[in-house]
Write a protein that holds these residues in place. Structure first.
Motif, PDB file in Angstrom:
ATOM      1  N   ASP A 188       0.809  -1.209   0.000  1.00  0.00           N
ATOM      2  CA  ASP A 188       0.000   0.000   0.000  1.00  0.00           C
ATOM      3  C   ASP A 188       0.846   1.264   0.000  1.00  0.00           C
ATOM      4  N   ARG A 234      -8.970  -4.587   7.654  1.00  0.00           N
ATOM      5  CA  ARG A 234      -9.940  -4.043   6.697  1.00  0.00           C
ATOM      6  C   ARG A 234     -10.900  -5.142   6.239  1.00  0.00           C
ATOM      7  N   LEU A 236     -14.849  -5.558   3.787  1.00  0.00           N
ATOM      8  CA  LEU A 236     -15.824  -4.867   2.929  1.00  0.00           C
ATOM      9  C   LEU A 236     -16.862  -5.869   2.447  1.00  0.00           C
ATOM     10  N   ILE A 243     -19.096  -4.505  -8.835  1.00  0.00           N
ATOM     11  CA  ILE A 243     -17.820  -3.782  -8.911  1.00  0.00           C
ATOM     12  C   ILE A 243     -16.797  -4.514  -9.761  1.00  0.00           C
ATOM     13  N   SER A 246     -15.091  -2.470 -12.493  1.00  0.00           N
ATOM     14  CA  SER A 246     -14.208  -1.456 -11.928  1.00  0.00           C
ATOM     15  C   SER A 246     -12.939  -2.092 -11.337  1.00  0.00           C
ATOM     16  N   TYR A 247     -13.111  -3.248 -10.661  1.00  0.00           N
ATOM     17  CA  TYR A 247     -11.964  -3.941 -10.067  1.00  0.00           C
ATOM     18  C   TYR A 247     -10.959  -4.341 -11.154  1.00  0.00           C
ATOM     19  N   GLU A 250      -9.024  -1.462 -12.302  1.00  0.00           N
ATOM     20  CA  GLU A 250      -8.014  -1.043 -11.320  1.00  0.00           C
ATOM     21  C   GLU A 250      -6.813  -1.983 -11.356  1.00  0.00           C
TER      22      GLU A 250
ATOM     23  N   SER B  38      -7.228  -4.190  -1.584  1.00  0.00           N
ATOM     24  CA  SER B  38      -7.061  -2.758  -1.857  1.00  0.00           C
ATOM     25  C   SER B  38      -7.784  -2.353  -3.122  1.00  0.00           C
ATOM     26  N   PHE B  39      -7.705  -3.241  -4.116  1.00  0.00           N
ATOM     27  CA  PHE B  39      -8.372  -2.915  -5.378  1.00  0.00           C
ATOM     28  C   PHE B  39      -9.891  -3.003  -5.233  1.00  0.00           C
ATOM     29  N   VAL B  40     -10.352  -3.928  -4.404  1.00  0.00           N
ATOM     30  CA  VAL B  40     -11.790  -4.036  -4.157  1.00  0.00           C
ATOM     31  C   VAL B  40     -12.289  -2.756  -3.490  1.00  0.00           C
ATOM     32  N   LEU B  41     -11.517  -2.287  -2.514  1.00  0.00           N
ATOM     33  CA  LEU B  41     -11.910  -1.064  -1.816  1.00  0.00           C
ATOM     34  C   LEU B  41     -11.927   0.127  -2.764  1.00  0.00           C
ATOM     35  N   ARG B  42     -10.889   0.191  -3.588  1.00  0.00           N
ATOM     36  CA  ARG B  42     -10.822   1.299  -4.528  1.00  0.00           C
ATOM     37  C   ARG B  42     -11.999   1.264  -5.513  1.00  0.00           C
ATOM     38  N   SER B  43     -12.334   0.061  -5.973  1.00  0.00           N
ATOM     39  CA  SER B  43     -13.448  -0.074  -6.923  1.00  0.00           C
ATOM     40  C   SER B  43     -14.757   0.307  -6.264  1.00  0.00           C
ATOM     41  N   GLN B  44     -14.883  -0.110  -5.046  1.00  0.00           N
ATOM     42  CA  GLN B  44     -16.128   0.188  -4.350  1.00  0.00           C
ATOM     43  C   GLN B  44     -16.290   1.699  -4.162  1.00  0.00           C
TER      44      GLN B  44
END
Lengths: 294, 697
Positions: A188, A234, A236, A243, A246-247, A250, B38-44
Motif C-alpha cells: 500500500d 480491513r 468490505l 464492482i 471497476s476492479y 483497477e 485494496s483494489f476491491v476497496l478502490r473499486s467500491q
C-alpha cells in the motif's frame, strides 16, 4: 511438498543460466569476466606486437613455428544471486492450487539449485512486514541444502513492505549481484516498488517475479461477499458483480504500471500466474535473459 | 377512476415487497480473505455513487412492476365528472340516437354508418342490466321511439336492420324525441347516447341542448354521451355535384341540350383532372375534365344532341370518392318532338315584310326550332287535312265559312290546337257566329289606341300591362326579357267580351294591356286548345312582330298549344321532400317506382295534384298507370348540405353541451385509443426489460 520436482529439473538441465551483465567473481564459471588474463581457460593466439606482456608469450609455439605468439585467456567469474521472497500474509492467498508464497518458494529453490549446480553463489532474503532475514550467497552444495530448508520453513505473515526489503538488501548486498524478487507487489505504500527498483542503480541485476492468483486476475465472485484483508483489519461487504468491471480496470492499471516501472528501470519483469506450469515460467525467464545477453 | 375488477387491487400490496426485502433482508455474506482487497476497496469507492443510483432505480422499477400489473388487471377506467355523477345517481334510462343521414355513407373501406352501428352495439353492451334503452334511427324521416325497454335482443335486431338514408338528418330533433321518450321511464337518471359523424349539417348548434322533465316537472338536462363515428378524423374529404342545369343548345341543333353542372370540392386539397361524364339511357355520351381548387367550385358544360324527341333519363357524374352517392345527379329530359304547324295567311303580300305570315314564319322556322311551318293562303289552307298538323294558325283570316268552321271545331275537339291573331280582315261579329264554339271569349270591337301616323303614336300606343308569369308560356320572360315584352306597342286591338261565346269554359286571360283589355286569351276546347292574340302578328296594328320577344313567344305559343310545354315541365324534388305531380286525370297514377324498384307513397286529393313521397332515394322515379304504362318521370336529387362534411370541432360540441361528453370511438380497429390498463402493462414490461438491462451492467 517437493520443491525441486524431477520433471522441472529435467527440463531445465540443458539451460545455462547466464548473468546479463559482467560481474565480479572469484571462482571461474560459465560467466564471462571483464578481467581478461587471470583465468586458465585458453581463448586464442595472437601474434606478438610490441607492448604485449612478455609473460603471456607462448614459448612452445615459438619453438614450433619460430614466431612469437601471445596466449590469450578468457577468465570466468562466480555469479552471486540473492532470492528475495515476499512472505507477507497476502502471499498466502490461494484460490485452489498453490498459494503465491508456495509458488515463490518453488521458483526460488529451483533457481538456487541451478546456480549452485554451476558453482554460482545463491543467497536468500525474506521479508515479513518491516523485518527481513537473509542467508548470504554461497556456492557450496551444503549451503543449498540450508537454503532449501529455510525456504521450506517460510509461512505467510505480516504486511508487505517492499521499501524495507529494498533498504535491507542495499545494506547487505555489497557486491554486484543478481536479485530475484518474488512478490505480489501488493504494497500500500506508494514508493515500495520504486525503492526496490533503485537497487538496479547500484549495478545489481534485478528480476521481478510478479505472482498473481487467477482469482485476483478474473475476480470470479457472484454472490454478495465479505472480503477480508489478509494483512490488516480491513473488510468490505460488497456485491462482486457490481464492482467487477471497476476492479478489473483497477488491477489492469496496476499490472500495467508495474510492468512499465520495471521496463523503465531496465529490470526483467515476469508476471506469474500461480496456476501455470512453473517450468515454463523459468524457461521463459531464462530464455529471455539468454536472448538479451546475445 | 373506476375499476372493472377492484378486488385485484389487493395484488398492488406486492409493491411493498422490494421495500420489505430492503428492510429485512439480512443474509450473511460469505467471508472471503482476499489478497487484493485494496483494489476491491478502490473499486467500491469509485462506483459507490453510481451503485446507489442504480439500486434506487432498480427499487423503483421493481415497485412499478409489482404495482402496475395488479392495477392493470383490475382494468381501471377514467371517467369524467359527468359520468361519475351519473353513476352515483344509479342506473339511467338510455336513448341511443344513431345518425343515418347521407353523410354517414362516407366510406374509406368501411362506411361511417357501419362504424356508427358498431358504436351503438357497444353502447348497448356497456349498459347495466337494469338500464332500459331504445334506439332512435335519425334520418330524414324520424318517428317518436317507443319507451325504453330492457329487451336487448329487440334493440339489437333494430340496429341490425338499420340502413343509412339518402337524406339529411336533424340530430337536435332526434335528441328531443329521444329525450321525450325517456320521460316515460320511471328511472330518475336519463342518458342520451348520440352516434354521428358530427358534420356541420348534422347538428344545429344554435338550438338548445335537449332537456327532460325532472321529478318535479322541472326541465333538466340528461347526461349526453357523444360517440364519434368518424373516430376523430379531422376532415372527411368530399366533392359533389351540387347543381345541374339543362338548357337547349339551339346553336348545336333543334334537340341539342347543354348540361351545365356545378361541382364543389369540400376538402382543402385541390383536385386536378377530375373526370366528368354525361350518361343518357345508360350510355356515356360525353366526357370532360375539370380542376377544382381546395374548398372551391367549378362548372362544367357538356352538350348532347338527341336524334329524336321523347323522354330521356340520364345522369351527370364525376369520379367517385368516399361518398359516391353525391358524385352524380340524375335528370329526366323531354327532347322536343317535331311539331307541324299550318300557317294560314289571311293577308298575303308580294312585299315580304308586309306579308301577314312573314314574321310568324320566320319565328317558327328559326334555327333550333322544333316547329315545321307550312304557310298557305286561305283557300289552300282549308283544303289541307288539319289532322296532319299539331297547330293551325289563322293570321288575320276572314271568318271561315260555316263548313270550314265546323271542320276547325272538330279538329280542335279531337286534340288539335288553334291560334288566332286579329287584323283588318277579322270581322268580330262574323267570327263570333262562325267560330264561337272554339273561341276563348267573344270578340267585341276593334279598338284603336292611337293612329300610328300621328307623331306621338309611339308614346301613346297601348302597352302590355301584365302577364301571367307562372304560365308555362311566359315563365322565361323575366328580367330584361320581361322588359322587352312589356315595351311592345299596340296601336289597335280587338276587345273581348267577359264571357265565352257559347256554353263552355271561359278562356283564361294570360296577358292584358294597359287599359285592361286582354292581349292573350286561352281556353281548352275538347281535347284541344285555342289561343287568341287580340292584335296582329305583323306590323299593321303594332310593333310586337319586330320585338325580340316575338320569336320565343310565338314558338312557346305553338309548343303550349301542342302540349309540349307541359311535358317540358321539370320536377326535381330533393330526397326527403314530397312532390306535387300534376298529371291528367285519365289515366290515373297507379304507382310511382323508385330507382331501386321500391314503391314511393302516393296520396291524392280530388281535383288536386298527386302527392308523391316522401321521396327516399335519389335518381329517376317513374309514375305508372294501372296497366303499367309510364305516365311521367322525374329525377330526385340529394340535399347538397349533406355533402359538406366539415366536422364540428370537439370544442364546439363541448361548449354546446356544457361538459366534455364527447367520447371517441369505442369500436375495434387500429384507430381505437388503447385503454389505460394496456399502458400500465406496457409500462410494467418496459420496467422489466430495463431492470434486466441494469442488472447486466
Amino acid at each position: 511438498m517437493q520443491l525441486l520436482n524431477a520433471q522441472t529439473l529435467a527440463r531445465l538441465s540443458g539451460v545455462k543460466l547466464r548473468a546479463r551483465a559482467v560481474m565480479e567473481g572469484v571462482l571461474s564459471g560459465l560467466h564471462k569476466s571483464p578481467h581478461q588474463g587471470q583465468s586458465v581457460e585458453f581463448s586464442e593466439h595472437k601474434e606478438y606486437a610490441p607492448g604485449d606482456e612478455l609473460r603471456h608469450l607462448d614459448w612452445k609455439a615459438f619453438g614450433k613455428f619460430d614466431k612469437f605468439y601471445i596466449k590469450r585467456f578468457e577468465h570466468e567469474t562466480n555469479l552471486r544471486a540473492v532470492m528475495l521472497i515476499d512472505a507477507s500474509a497476502s502471499m498466502g492467498y490461494s484460490s485452489g492450487g498453490l498459494s503465491k508464497l508456495e509458488v515463490a518458494k518453488v521458483l526460488a529453490g529451483t533457481l538456487a539449485y541451478l546456480l549452485v549446480r554451476q558453482q554460482d553463489a545463491a543467497g536468500l532474503a525474506v521479508t515479513h512486514g518491516s523485518s527481513c532475514s537473509d542467508l548470504p550467497p554461497r556456492s557450496a552444495a551444503g549451503h543449498l541444502t540450508t537454503l532449501l530448508e529455510t525456504l521450506e520453513g517460510l509461512s505467510p505473515q505480516g504486511t508487505t513492505d517492499l521499501a524495507a526489503a529494498a533498504d535491507h538488501l542495499a545494506e547487505k548486498v555489497t557486491r554486484r549481484s543478481l536479485l530475484c524478487v518474488f512478490s505480489d507487489l501488493f504494497d500500500d505504500r506508494p514508493d515500495g516498488l520504486r525503492r526496490l527498483l533503485q537497487l538496479r542503480a547500484r549495478k545489481n541485476d534485478l528480476a521481478v517475479f510478479h505472482l498473481v492468483d487467477p482469482s485476483e486476475l478474473s475476480f470470479p465472485f457472484d454472490d454478495p461477499t465479505l472480503f477480508l484483508s489478509m494483512e490488516d483489519e480491513r473488510r468490505l461487504e460488497v456485491n462482486p458483480r457490481e464492482i467487477k468491471q471497476s476492479y478489473l480496470e483497477e488491477l489492469g492499471a496496476f499490472l500495467a504500471e508495474s510492468r512499465k516501472a520495471c521496463a523503465e528501470a531496465d529490470v526483467d519483469y515476469e508476471l506469474v500466474r500461480t496456476d501455470e506450469p512453473l517450468d515454463s515460467v523459468l524457461l521463459r525467464f531464462l530464455a529471455r535473459r539468454q536472448g538479451r545477453r546475445r | 377512476m373506476t375499476f372493472a375488477n377492484p378486488w385485484l387491487l389487493l395484488g398492488a400490496s406486492a409493491a411493498l415487497v422490494p421495500l420489505l426485502v430492503h428492510l429485512f433482508d439480512r443474509r450473511r455474506p460469505r467471508p472471503h480473505p482476499f489478497g487484493a482487497i485494496s483494489f476491491v476497496l478502490r473499486s467500491q469507492r469509485r462506483t459507490a455513487s453510481r451503485l446507489k443510483l442504480k439500486r434506487l432505480i432498480l427499487y423503483c422499477l421493481r415497485t412499478l412492476i409489482l404495482l402496475a400489473l395488479p392495477v392493470a388487471l383490475a382494468r381501471p377506467e377514467w371517467r369524467r365528472e359527468v359520468g361519475a355523477s351519473a353513476s352515483a345517481r344509479g342506473p339511467a334510462a338510455t336513448s341511443i340516437v344513431l345518425d343515418s343521414s347521407l353523410s354517414m355513407r362516407w366510406s374509406d373501406g368501411k362506411s361511417l354508418f357501419l362504424r356508427g352501428r358498431e358504436e351503438a352495439r357497444e353502447a348497448l353492451r356497456d349498459l347495466l342490466p337494469e338500464e332500459p334503452a331504445n334506439v332512435v334511427l335519425c334520418g330524414p324521416l324520424v318517428s317518436p321511439p317507443p319507451p325504453p325497454t330492457s329487451d336487448r335482443a329487440q334493440l339489437r335486431a333494430q340496429l341490425d336492420e338499420a340502413e343509412p338514408s339518402y337524406g339529411p338528418s336533424d340530430l337536435v330533433r332526434c335528441m328531443e324525441l329521444g329525450a321525450r321518450s325517456l320521460e316515460e321511464s320511471p328511472l330518475p337518471s336519463k342518458r342520451l347516447v348520440v352516434i354521428s359523424d358530427f358534420t356541420q349539417g348534422s347538428l344545429r348548434l344554435e338550438a338548445p341542448p335537449p332537456t327532460v322533465a325532472g321529478p318535479k316537472g322541472e326541465r333538466i338536462r340528461p347526461e349526453v354521451v357523444l360517440r364519434d363515428a368518424a373516430r376523430g378524423e379531422q376532415a372527411l374529404p368530399n366533392r359533389a355535384v351540387v347543381d345541374l342545369k339543362v338548357e337547349p343548345a339551339l346553336q348545336v341543333g333543334p334537340r341539342a341540350f347543354q348540361f351545365t353542372f356545378t361541382v364543389r370540392n369540400f376538402s382543402s386539397e385541390p383536385v386536378k383532372d377530375l373526370e366528368a361524364s354525361l350518361k343518357v339511357e345508360g350510355q356515356v355520351v360525353a366526357k370532360g375534365f375539370l380542376d377544382i381548387s381546395g374548398g372551391g367550385t367549378a362548372q362544367k358544360s357538356l352538350t348532347h344532341r338527341f336524334d329524336s324527341g321523347g323522354l330521356f333519363t340520364g345522369e351527370v357524374s364525376i369520379s367517385a370518392d368516399a361518398l359516391a352517392e353525391d358524385d352524380r345527379r340524375a335528370f329526366v329530359l323531354n327532347a322536343p318532338k317535331e311539331l307541324r304547324a299550318l300557317v294560314v295567311n289571311g293577308s298575303p303580300s308580294t312585299v315580304r315584310y308586309r306579308d301577314e305570315a312573314f314574321f310568324v314564319e320566320a319565328a317558327l322556322t328559326a334555327p333550333g326550332s322544333p316547329l315545321h311551318a307550312a304557310v298557305r293562303d286561305v283557300d289552300s289552307a282549308f283544303r289541307e287535312d288539319f289532322s296532319s298538323y299539331q297547330v293551325v294558325l289563322l293570321l288575320n283570316v276572314p271568318a271561315p265559312t260555316k263548313e270550314q268552321s265546323e271542320r276547325l271545331g272538330e279538329y280542335v275537339r279531337q286534340g288539335g290546337s288553334l291560334f288566332l291573331s286579329m287584323g283588318d280582315n277579322v270581322a268580330p261579329e262574323t267570327y263570333n257566329q262562325r267560330l264561337g264554339a272554339v273561341l276563348p271569349r267573344r270578340l267585341r270591337d276593334v279598338k284603336t289606341s292611337v293612329d300610328p301616323s300621328e307623331l306621338d303614336a309611339a308614346a301613346r300606343a297601348a302597352k302590355l300591362a301584365n302577364f301571367s308569369s307562372e304560365h308555362p308560356v311566359f315563365t322565361p320572360f323575366t328580367g330584361r326579357a320581361r322588359e322587352g315584352l312589356m315595351s311592345s306597342r299596340f296601336y289597335r286591338y280587338v276587345l273581348l267580351e267577359a264571357e265565352a261565346v257559347q256554353k263552355g269554359e271561359i278562356g283564361a286571360v294570360l296577358a292584358t294591356l294597359e287599359d285592361g283589355a286582354p292581349a292573350v286569351a286561352v281556353a281548352a276546347r275538347g281535347r284541344g286548345r285555342v289561343m287568341l292574340f287580340t292584335s296582329t302578328v305583323d306590323r299593321d296594328w303594332g310593333d310586337f312582330a319586330i320585338r325580340t320577344s316575338f320569336l320565343p313567344l310565338m314558338q312557346r305559343f305553338c309548343a303550349f298549344l301542342a302540349g309540349s310545354l307541359d311535358e317540358r315541365e321539370e320536377h326535381r324534388p330533393r330526397v326527403g321532400e314530397t312532390l306535387s305531380l300534376r298529371l291528367p286525370k285519365e289515366p290515373e297514377v297507379e304507382r310511382v317506382a323508385s330507382p331501386s324498384g321500391g314503391e314511393v307513397p302516393l296520396s291524392s286529393e280530388p281535383d288536386g295534384p298527386v302527392q308523391v313521397g316522401p321521396i327516399a332515394e335519389p335518381g329517376v322515379h317513374t309514375a305508372f298507370d294501372s296497366s303499367g304504362r309510364p305516365l311521367a318521370a322525374f329525377a330526385a336529387v340529394l340535399d347538397p348540405s349533406e355533402s359538406d362534411l366539415t366536422r364540428i370541432r370537439r370544442e364546439e360540441l363541448t361548449q354546446h353541451f356544457g361538459e366534455d361528453t364527447v367520447r371517441t370511438a369505442g369500436g375495434q380497429g387500429a384507430e381505437r385509443k388503447a385503454p389505460f390498463w394496456t399502458w400500465l402493462i406496457v409500462a410494467a414490461a418496459a420496467a422489466f426489460l430495463l431492470e434486466g438491462v441494469l442488472l447486466r451492467r
